[in-house]
Design a protein around this motif. Structure first.
Motif, short mmCIF file in Angstrom:
data_model
loop_
_atom_site.label_atom_id
_atom_site.label_comp_id
_atom_site.label_asym_id
_atom_site.label_seq_id
_atom_site.Cartn_x
_atom_site.Cartn_y
_atom_site.Cartn_z
N GLY A 177 0.79 -1.22 0.00
CA GLY A 177 0.00 0.00 0.00
C GLY A 177 0.83 1.27 0.00
O GLY A 177 0.31 2.35 -0.36
N MET A 178 2.09 1.18 0.37
CA MET A 178 2.96 2.36 0.33
C MET A 178 3.01 2.96 -1.07
O MET A 178 3.21 4.17 -1.23
CB MET A 178 4.37 2.01 0.80
N LEU A 179 2.83 2.13 -2.09
CA LEU A 179 2.85 2.60 -3.46
C LEU A 179 1.79 3.66 -3.72
O LEU A 179 1.96 4.53 -4.58
CB LEU A 179 2.63 1.41 -4.41
N THR A 180 0.70 3.62 -2.95
CA THR A 180 -0.43 4.53 -3.17
C THR A 180 -0.32 5.83 -2.38
O THR A 180 -1.14 6.73 -2.59
CB THR A 180 -1.74 3.84 -2.77
N PHE A 181 0.64 5.93 -1.47
CA PHE A 181 0.71 7.09 -0.61
C PHE A 181 1.11 8.34 -1.43
O PHE A 181 1.93 8.25 -2.35
CB PHE A 181 1.73 6.89 0.51
N PRO A 182 0.57 9.49 -1.11
CA PRO A 182 0.85 10.70 -1.90
C PRO A 182 2.33 11.03 -2.03
O PRO A 182 2.76 11.54 -3.07
CB PRO A 182 0.10 11.80 -1.13
N LYS A 183 3.12 10.77 -1.00
CA LYS A 183 4.53 11.15 -1.02
C LYS A 183 5.44 10.03 -1.52
O LYS A 183 6.66 10.12 -1.35
CB LYS A 183 4.96 11.61 0.36
N SER A 184 4.88 8.99 -2.13
CA SER A 184 5.67 7.82 -2.54
C SER A 184 6.09 7.89 -4.01
O SER A 184 6.15 6.86 -4.69
CB SER A 184 4.88 6.54 -2.28
N ASP A 185 6.42 9.07 -4.49
CA ASP A 185 6.84 9.20 -5.89
C ASP A 185 8.06 8.35 -6.20
O ASP A 185 8.16 7.77 -7.30
CB ASP A 185 7.13 10.66 -6.23
N ALA A 186 9.02 8.28 -5.26
CA ALA A 186 10.24 7.50 -5.52
C ALA A 186 9.92 6.01 -5.65
O ALA A 186 10.51 5.31 -6.49
CB ALA A 186 11.25 7.73 -4.40
N ILE A 187 9.00 5.53 -4.84
CA ILE A 187 8.62 4.12 -4.94
C ILE A 187 7.90 3.87 -6.27
O ILE A 187 8.14 2.86 -6.95
CB ILE A 187 7.73 3.72 -3.75
#
Length: 257
Positions: A177-187
């Motif tokens: 789910g980290m992939l969906t977080f707003p600040k996860s552009d690097a992921i």
């Protein structure tokens, strides 16, 4: 069908656990792998959960947080714990320098022994990597030189270089789910770069519920939200992404039949 390649069903008890598994199936999550974090009673628990449901499999191992709890288990002990028809992976093991809950040398020794167990058994190693990219990459390189082994970097939140090293060594990358977080552009940038044949999805439930459910207790049914975001990142439809990641899962977790 979507596969949740990494969840912790032992955090759900009794009727709640059965409901969680049923909700996952209803959401299109047809297979789940429940992950061990301790051996002994902990491994027994995940094996029993896998036996309870026809679409649940298990992994056995010691989480790096728990690597300092007594003597680091031998390779033979890990192999004995994995000797069960529904155990499809070793782990999770690896290195976590963010929380540093166990001495780093114990984490490294445990990691290497889990690698040896994966190499000997042919079962994939589920790797936890947090704030330890350089040491994870170094150990993977050294151990690969001693003999290849299948592995998966789960809940990927590391740098692009570790992902590239893992792919070069034959490893797979799983996104939570980290992939969906707003600040996860690097992921998301890493997710766009990983070869299609090396992608998986997961929840790591009960943690890291994806958007739009962030803040709730995560469960395997929520894999569909991460899969949808990954499909968007990759320029695919959800059905195509589901077929791709399920095929990758079947290839890596070959015992999950």
């Amino acid at each position: 069908m979507i596969v949740d390649s990494h969840c912790h069903l032992d955090h759900f008890q009794g009727a709640e656990q059965a409901d969680v598994v049923a909700r996952a199936r209803a959401a299109g999550v047809g297979v789940m792998v429940t992950i061990g974090t301790r051996i002994g009673p902990g491994a027994t628990t995940v094996r029993e959960i896998a036996d309870r449901y026809d679409n649940v499999f298990a992994a056995v191992g010691i989480h790096p947080h728990n690597a300092g709890e007594g003597e680091v288990p031998s390779v033979e002990t890990l192999l004995a714990e994995a000797d069960h028809p529904k155990v499809v992976a070793i782990g999770e093991s690896g290195l976590d320098y963010f929380y540093d809950k166990a001495p780093r040398e114990a984490q490294k020794l445990g990691f290497r022994r889990h690698i040896a167990a994966a190499r000997q058994s042919g079962l994939p190693l589920v790797i936890h990597a947090r704030e330890a990219d350089a040491d994870i990459a170094s150990i993977l390189e050294e151990e690969d030189a001693a003999g290849t082994f299948p592995f998966l970097l789960h809940c990927f939140s590391s740098g692009a270089e570790l992902a590239r090293t893992a792919v070069r060594l034959g490893g797979y990358i799983s996104f939570s789910g980290m992939l969906t977080f707003p600040k996860s552009d690097a992921i998301r940038a890493v997710a766009a770069e990983v070869p299609a044949e090396r992608l998986l999805v997961e929840t790591d439930s009960p943690y890291l519920a994806p958007v739009p459910l962030r803040g709730k207790r995560c469960e395997p049914a929520y894999t569909v939200h991460t899969a949808a975001r990954l499909a968007e990142v990759r320029g695919l439809g959800l059905e195509a992404l589901a077929a791709l990641t399920t095929g990758n899962f079947r290839r890596l977790f070959s015992r999950a039949r």
